[in-house]
Motif scaffolding. Structure first.
Motif, mmCIF file in Angstrom:
data_model
loop_
_atom_site.group_PDB
_atom_site.id
_atom_site.type_symbol
_atom_site.label_atom_id
_atom_site.label_comp_id
_atom_site.label_asym_id
_atom_site.label_seq_id
_atom_site.Cartn_x
_atom_site.Cartn_y
_atom_site.Cartn_z
ATOM 1 N N TYR A 6 0.846 -1.190 0.000
ATOM 2 C CA TYR A 6 0.000 0.000 0.000
ATOM 3 C C TYR A 6 0.887 1.248 0.000
ATOM 4 O O TYR A 6 2.110 1.176 0.193
ATOM 5 N N LEU A 7 0.265 2.395 -0.223
ATOM 6 C CA LEU A 7 0.958 3.671 -0.205
ATOM 7 C C LEU A 7 0.714 4.362 1.135
ATOM 8 O O LEU A 7 -0.434 4.463 1.591
ATOM 9 N N LYS A 8 1.788 4.824 1.760
ATOM 10 C CA LYS A 8 1.633 5.528 3.035
ATOM 11 C C LYS A 8 2.350 6.874 2.964
ATOM 12 O O LYS A 8 3.397 7.002 2.314
ATOM 13 N N PRO A 9 1.798 7.908 3.620
ATOM 14 C CA PRO A 9 2.457 9.218 3.633
ATOM 15 C C PRO A 9 3.851 9.108 4.249
ATOM 16 O O PRO A 9 4.066 8.397 5.233
ATOM 17 N N ALA A 10 4.795 9.823 3.654
ATOM 18 C CA ALA A 10 6.182 9.721 4.097
ATOM 19 C C ALA A 10 6.559 10.793 5.098
ATOM 20 O O ALA A 10 7.726 10.920 5.456
ATOM 21 N N GLY A 11 5.598 11.596 5.538
ATOM 22 C CA GLY A 11 5.891 12.629 6.505
ATOM 23 C C GLY A 11 6.197 13.969 5.885
ATOM 24 O O GLY A 11 6.309 14.966 6.576
ATOM 25 N N THR A 12 6.341 13.986 4.566
ATOM 26 C CA THR A 12 6.552 15.249 3.861
ATOM 27 C C THR A 12 5.375 15.485 2.930
ATOM 28 O O THR A 12 4.643 14.569 2.564
ATOM 29 N N LEU A 13 5.187 16.721 2.524
ATOM 30 C CA LEU A 13 4.032 17.092 1.714
ATOM 31 C C LEU A 13 4.028 16.356 0.376
ATOM 32 O O LEU A 13 5.023 16.345 -0.343
ATOM 33 N N ASP A 14 2.912 15.691 0.070
ATOM 34 C CA ASP A 14 2.701 15.046 -1.233
ATOM 35 C C ASP A 14 3.774 14.014 -1.567
ATOM 36 O O ASP A 14 4.169 13.876 -2.731
ATOM 37 N N THR A 15 4.227 13.253 -0.586
ATOM 38 C CA THR A 15 5.162 12.161 -0.827
ATOM 39 C C THR A 15 4.571 10.875 -0.268
ATOM 40 O O THR A 15 4.119 10.835 0.877
ATOM 41 N N LEU A 16 4.559 9.813 -1.089
ATOM 42 C CA LEU A 16 4.004 8.523 -0.695
ATOM 43 C C LEU A 16 5.051 7.433 -0.878
ATOM 44 O O LEU A 16 5.715 7.379 -1.910
ATOM 45 N N ASP A 17 5.168 6.575 0.121
ATOM 46 C CA ASP A 17 6.080 5.443 0.058
ATOM 47 C C ASP A 17 5.293 4.151 -0.144
ATOM 48 O O ASP A 17 4.218 3.967 0.445
ATOM 49 N N HIS A 18 5.832 3.236 -0.957
ATOM 50 C CA HIS A 18 5.262 1.898 -1.072
ATOM 51 C C HIS A 18 5.693 1.097 0.152
ATOM 52 O O HIS A 18 6.895 0.959 0.416
ATOM 53 N N ALA A 19 4.737 0.594 0.902
ATOM 54 C CA ALA A 19 5.024 -0.138 2.130
ATOM 55 C C ALA A 19 4.247 -1.453 2.134
ATOM 56 O O ALA A 19 3.414 -1.700 1.252
#
Length: 732
Positions: A570-583
């Motif tokens: 799934y995609l999760k917010p990376a803590g920065t604006l408009d950034t998503l990490d695959h997790a």
């Protein structure tokens, strides 16, 4: 032109081989179809495995010639009667098969061949299966697969404009749903949120939707289900005079303004058959009850050609498809008032199928290729491609359908896949890559009195190699996985009309190139995505329990399911604006589907559906994103037998109630519940092969304002406003 030349070349190459020469010997299946007393004309009699059919004469008689030895499913279908399916073994002599059909006001579930290795009715399938065909398919046609199927229980459409509609089955979509074009697996880059399957439904004979994991038969990605767009059988003139026939279908939609035309023709001489079709549509901007959604028009042209030959040795078929699409992409009119970005998609597919018959059983061999080229442009004046994506895929499978052994009938299969991806254009999101897959499987079925049992097992070897990419800072590297899957099903007939069905199946999905190596801005998610090269294989275990009942005045199916997925990506917010990490974590999807029909009289019927999915990321204890809200539909139809020369006239009203979605991932946005009303009317003229029909329908008749939770634009636009469709269909 390339299609025509390819068909002609293939036919000329196949003709000289002795094994493929005309053989008009073999056995025949003959019989008479009655209601117990009187003959029934115009019954379609089909030998499913041979894709051959005929129609009963005025005296109810039929004959299918040149049938080689083997075991087959023979299907009998006529409106107003319950369908009949018979298993028949032929050993070299003419076989008589007389059938008595029972009158039924309800259109009972038709044949399916996707959920099992030999054909059954949908009610006898080992997994929950829905078949959309006939008038229901004709009046459901949309600009995408998702739009066409979203009225079925358990199926929704994840939409972006009128040309992008990704099918969602039980809350799963994209690379968790496998789409087949007449058995040819499609690899149309569905990993992208704005990439829907590039396949035509207007030329389909029926569409089969298998709900739940099906990796035993279809390998990686079949976690949510399988959609098979089944084309009409290629014609032949074995035992009859040469013939040709045509079809013309024309549709006009008021919203968006869209003319849609499909033209088809086919002919047969002896064992040879050919078919060709052209489907084209062009739509304007979508209109909501509030405003026009600028930059949402699309165009599509789809051409298909098929040629083949049948004999008592089996059959061979060569098919080609080419498709061109131009789809405009909507953006927030406040932030981007003059945005005019669009996509161009070019799709080419070729396939060669053969079915060899004999005393050994039946061997099916298929080889195919696909080329999918996507070009994304920032605005209508752009001269250069912003993001280019090219995938080239080769697939093949061999299925040996063995003769019954100890009451067991089944298939041993081998499948191969190679898919190469190249990027081009000014932007970069993922590296060039290559995928290889080898799968071997066994699937068996047996009937024991009231029991119908099925079991299957499969193992897949899969590898993905990413090329060196200096922009993404990736070195050449390879990932390899192995996955074992299985399936066990049981159907028990409590009484003649009532059955209980239990199915336990596993599925898997290997990480995609985007999951592993994405490192760039993705228009589909409107965020900067970062992949994780250490992600593993998703593995699911699904339990289905269903009750099915069918009689002359009603049908009903209630199915409940729990699908547990380990290592869900799934995609999760990376803590920065408009950034998503695959997790990766664990997930569980559970819910139910209800579908039924009731015909208290010959002239009035009720048909309804209801479905619900609850999706949870059990690792984070949060709801999954884009899980459809609860929905229910009820359709009332008045359909007298005939009005003078008008056959099957009808008037219908449908209510569609969609619940609010308040179970949300923190990054998702909920929508309120709403109810829409739709209507329709139509009739047909003629009979047999020369039928003409007119259907007029209206969606969202009262032009209600609502927000569709399954729309990528739910935060910036309302759902589609009132739309009137006029459909004309001519069989010639």
């Amino acid at each position: 032109m390339k299609i025509v030349l390819g068909i002609a070349l293939g036919a000329s190459l196949l003709a000289p081989f002795p094994a493929l020469r005309a053989q008009q010997g073999g056995s025949a299946i003959v019989g008479v179809v009655t209601d117990g007393e009187r003959a029934i004309p115009f019954v379609r009699v089909a030998v499913v495995e041979l894709t051959r059919s005929t129609v009963t004469a005025a005296d109810g008689s039929y004959r299918i010639a040149a049938v080689p030895p083997g075991t087959y499913s023979v299907n009998f279908i006529r409106l107003g009667f319950a369908p009949v399916m018979k298993r028949l073994t032929i050993s070299g002599q003419e076989v008589g098969l007389n059938v008595a059909m029972v009158a039924s006001r309800v259109e009972l579930p038709p044949v399916q061949s996707t959920a099992s290795t030999y054909a059954t009715t949908a009610f006898m399938a080992p997994q929950p299966t829905t078949v959309l065909e006939g008038s229901a398919l004709r009046t459901s046609q949309g600009a995408s697969v998702g739009e066409t199927l979203e009225g079925l229980a358990g199926v929704r459409s994840l939409s972006m404009t009128t040309g992008i509609g990704k099918p969602v089955i039980r809350g799963l979509t994209s690379t968790r749903v496998v789409v087949l074009d007449n058995g040819h697996r499609l690899e149309t880059q569905q990993w992208g949120s704005d990439h829907s399957p590039n396949v035509e439904t207007a030329t389909a004979n029926r569409i089969e939707v298998l709900r739940g994991p099906a990796s035993v038969l279809y390998g990686s990605d079949a976690l949510g289900g399988v959609i098979n767009i089944v084309k009409p059988p290629l014609p032949d003139a074995i035992g009859q005079s040469p013939f040709y026939r045509g079809r013309l279908a024309a549709t006009f939609l008021s919203n968006p303004r869209s003319p849609d035309i499909t033209v088809g023709a086919e002919a047969a001489v002896s064992g040879w058959g050919v078919r060709g079709s052209l489907a084209t549509r062009a739509s304007g901007d979508m209109i909501t009850p509030v405003a026009v959604m600028r930059n949402t028009s699309n165009r599509a042209t789809n051409m298909e050609a098929t040629a083949g030959r049948r004999g008592n040795w089996g059959s061979v078929e060569l098919a080609a498809v080419t498709r061109e699409e131009r789809i405009e992409v909507y953006e927030d009119p406040v932030l981007f008032p003059s945005f005019s970005g669009f996509q161009r998609i070019a799709e080419e597919r070729y396939s060669l199928k053969s079915s060899l018959l004999g005393g050994f059983g039946r061997m099916e061999i298929m080889a195919g290729s696909e080329r999918n080229r996507r070009r994304e442009y920032d605005d209508e004046q752009a001269r250069y491609v912003a993001l280019g994506l090219l995938s080239t895929t080769l697939i093949g499978h061999a299925n040996y359908h063995h003769l019954p052994v100890g009451g067991m009938a089944g298939t041993i299969g081998l499948s191969l896949l190679r898919s190469d991806f190249e990027k081009f254009g000014r932007e970069t999101l993922i590296p060039s890559s290559s995928v290889r897959n080898l799968g071997a499987y066994l699937f068996e079925q047996r009937e024991l009195g009231r029991w119908k049992l099925s079991a299957g097992a499969r193992y897949d070897f899969r590898g993905l190699t990413a090329g060196r990419d200096t922009v993404l800072k990736i070195e050449r590297q390879t990932r390899r996985w192995g996955a074992a899957t299985g399936n066990v099903g049981a159907l028990y007939r409590l009484t003649e009309p009532v059955s209980l069905v239990l199915n336990v199946g596993s599925g898997f999905r290997a990480p995609s190139n985007a999951d592993l190596f994405a490192n760039g801005y993705h228009e589909g998610t409107r965020a900067f995505e970062r992949g994780d090269p250490d992600l593993g294989v998703e593995k699911s275990l699904n339990v289905d329990l269903a009750v099915r009942a069918a009689a002359s005045t009603f049908t009903v199916e209630l199915a409940g399911f729990v699908n547990t997925i380990r290592d869900y990506i799934y995609l999760k917010p990376a803590g920065t604006l408009d950034t998503l990490d695959h997790a990766q974590g664990n997930a569980r999807l559970s819910g139910f589907e209800l579908a039924g029909a009731f015909h208290p009289t010959d002239y009035f019927s009720l048909r309804g559906t209801a479905d619900y999915v609850r999706g949870q990321n059990t690792t984070l204890d949060l709801p999954l994103t884009f899980i459809p809200p609860m929905r229910g539909t009820l359709r009332a139809t008045v359909q007298p037998a005939a009005l003078r020369k008008l056959k099957s006239p009808y008037v219908a009203i449908t209510a569609e109630a969609v619940g609010a979605q308040r179970r949300l991932d923190p990054g998702d946005v909920g929508t309120s519940g709403y109810t829409l009303f739709h209507g329709g009317a139509g009739f047909s003229i003629g009979s047999g092969a020369k039928v003409r029909s007119l259907d007029i329908s209206v969606r969202n008749a009262f032009d209600k304002r609502y927000r569709n939770f399954m729309s990528q634009y739910k935060t910036i636009a309302h759902g589609q406003g009132r739309s009137v469709a006029v459909r004309l269909n001519f069989e010639m």
